[in-house]
Scaffold this active site. Structure first.
Site, PDB file in Angstrom:
ATOM      1  N   LYS A  53     -12.996  -2.773  60.082  1.00  0.00           N
ATOM      2  CA  LYS A  53     -13.632  -1.903  59.091  1.00  0.00           C
ATOM      3  C   LYS A  53     -12.730  -0.724  58.771  1.00  0.00           C
ATOM      4  O   LYS A  53     -12.559  -0.346  57.612  1.00  0.00           O
ATOM      5  CB  LYS A  53     -14.984  -1.399  59.605  1.00  0.00           C
ATOM      6  N   GLN A  97     -22.798   0.538  64.743  1.00  0.00           N
ATOM      7  CA  GLN A  97     -22.497  -0.856  65.078  1.00  0.00           C
ATOM      8  C   GLN A  97     -23.558  -1.408  66.027  1.00  0.00           C
ATOM      9  O   GLN A  97     -23.870  -0.795  67.050  1.00  0.00           O
ATOM     10  CB  GLN A  97     -21.099  -0.952  65.698  1.00  0.00           C
ATOM     11  N   ASP A 120     -25.533   0.076  55.727  1.00  0.00           N
ATOM     12  CA  ASP A 120     -25.939  -1.235  56.238  1.00  0.00           C
ATOM     13  C   ASP A 120     -27.190  -1.742  55.526  1.00  0.00           C
ATOM     14  O   ASP A 120     -27.505  -2.937  55.606  1.00  0.00           O
ATOM     15  CB  ASP A 120     -26.261  -1.134  57.743  1.00  0.00           C
TER      16      ASP A 120
HETATM   17  N1  GUN Z   1     -23.445  -6.200  64.050  1.00  0.00           N
HETATM   18  C1  GUN Z   1     -23.299  -7.438  63.504  1.00  0.00           C
HETATM   19  N2  GUN Z   1     -23.381  -7.376  62.155  1.00  0.00           N
HETATM   20  C2  GUN Z   1     -23.564  -6.077  61.848  1.00  0.00           C
HETATM   21  C3  GUN Z   1     -23.694  -5.392  60.605  1.00  0.00           C
HETATM   22  O1  GUN Z   1     -23.678  -5.948  59.513  1.00  0.00           O
HETATM   23  N3  GUN Z   1     -23.860  -4.044  60.713  1.00  0.00           N
HETATM   24  C4  GUN Z   1     -23.912  -3.394  61.904  1.00  0.00           C
HETATM   25  N4  GUN Z   1     -24.094  -2.099  61.897  1.00  0.00           N
HETATM   26  N5  GUN Z   1     -23.779  -4.008  63.062  1.00  0.00           N
HETATM   27  C5  GUN Z   1     -23.612  -5.349  63.018  1.00  0.00           C
END
Ligand code: GUN
Length: 288
Positions: A53, A97, A120
């Site tokens: 990211k 996350q 998200d």
């Molecule tokens: N863990 C797995 N996929 C995601 C996601 O799309 N966003 C977040 N914040 N954590 C994740």
């Protein structure tokens, strides 16, 4: 000819678009979109995602702020950090996350993020907006899946769509987006009776189960569009690691009209849509 939907190429285009938009935002409005990522603990997969990211942000001109907390971090510490970021003018997007360590209540942390910074799309306000058809921030993976579907199908109206998996991150928002596109939507899950029969009726099949090659080739309706969200690590006979999806690709390929590969399908779209949501949040916050 089966269409293999090239998610890496589509994501690449989206990233270029974002880079161009950010350039304009910086030049005309003096705004540099900023994304804060919070990682709690040492989960190796999460560490890889977070690193990816950050790299993606830097490549398009998004300022990236990383916060690493130990597994022992308390819920109160996490609340404090989220609250600080909610009030930070340089931060337009906040991503916590997941998964979080088990002593932290995930839903409470998600609800603490300011909905305008919830890139998200997991906050109850954004979930509600999506299900009401109101503009809001849409979860990245399902957003990416819709873009890929539209690469090969111009009109989704009346098509039968099956979403296999009912997670808050993928399955449920995916079903909402397909419904918004006028599909006839079914959500299947571990308690569904006759999953092969449900799959065989689906013009669009979205697999988000998390089980390697669970969906078999002879479950695919001939001419269907197959979107595989799964990323599963398998050991091959010679002891090597191999990434496979939730769909038996080679067999499904024989029947599908279009199909996403793993890797190189849905995967790259998630981060591209995160960049898109961050730009969107920066625009919304600044009234652009
Ligand atoms: N863990 C797995 N996929 C995601 C996601 O799309 N966003 C977040 N914040 N954590 C994740």
């Amino acid at each position: 000819m089966v269409n293999i939907i090239d998610g890496s190429a589509v994501a690449g285009r989206l990233r270029e678009e974002m880079a161009a938009e950010i350039k304009v935002m910086k030049a005309q409005n003096g705004i540099a979109p900023g994304l804060a990522v919070i990682l709690v603990g040492e989960d190796p997969a999460s560490q890889v995602y977070v690193r990816n990211k950050e790299k993606a942000c830097e490549a398009v001109g998004i300022a990236s702020f990383e916060y690493r907390l130990p597994t022992s971090a308390t819920q109160a510490e996490l609340f404090d950090l989220v609250s600080r970021l909610n009030n930070d003018k340089l931060v337009h997007g906040i991503l916590v996350q997941l998964p979080l360590p088990s002593h932290i209540k995930e839903s409470e942390i998600i609800a603490a993020v300011d909905p305008v910074k919830d890139v998200d799309g997991f906050h109850p306000v954004n979930v509600g907006k999506l299900s009401s058809g109101l503009p809001g921030l849409v979860p990245c993976t399902p957003q990416g899946c819709m873009i890929l579907i539209k690469e090969v199908l111009s009109d989704l109206r009346g098509l039968r769509a099956l979403v296999v998996g009912r997670s808050n991150i993928v399955g449920k928002p995916m079903a909402q987006l397909l419904l918004q596109a006028d599909c006839t939507v079914t959500t299947a899950h571990s308690k569904t009776r006759d999953l092969p029969g449900e799959c065989l009726q689906a013009d669009i099949l979205v697999a988000a189960i998390g089980k390697p090659e669970f969906i078999k080739g002879d479950w695919i309706k001939p001419g269907a569009t197959v979107i595989d969200v799964g990323i599963n690590r398998l050991k091959t006979e010679d002891g090597k690691n191999k990434l496979v999806g939730d769909v038996d690709f080679a067999a499904a390929y024989e029947r599908a009209f279009a199909i996403t590969p793993v890797p190189g399908g849905v995967g790259p779209m998630t981060i591209a849509c995160l960049l898109r949501n961050t730009v969107q949040a920066a625009r919304n916050i600044n009234g652009l």
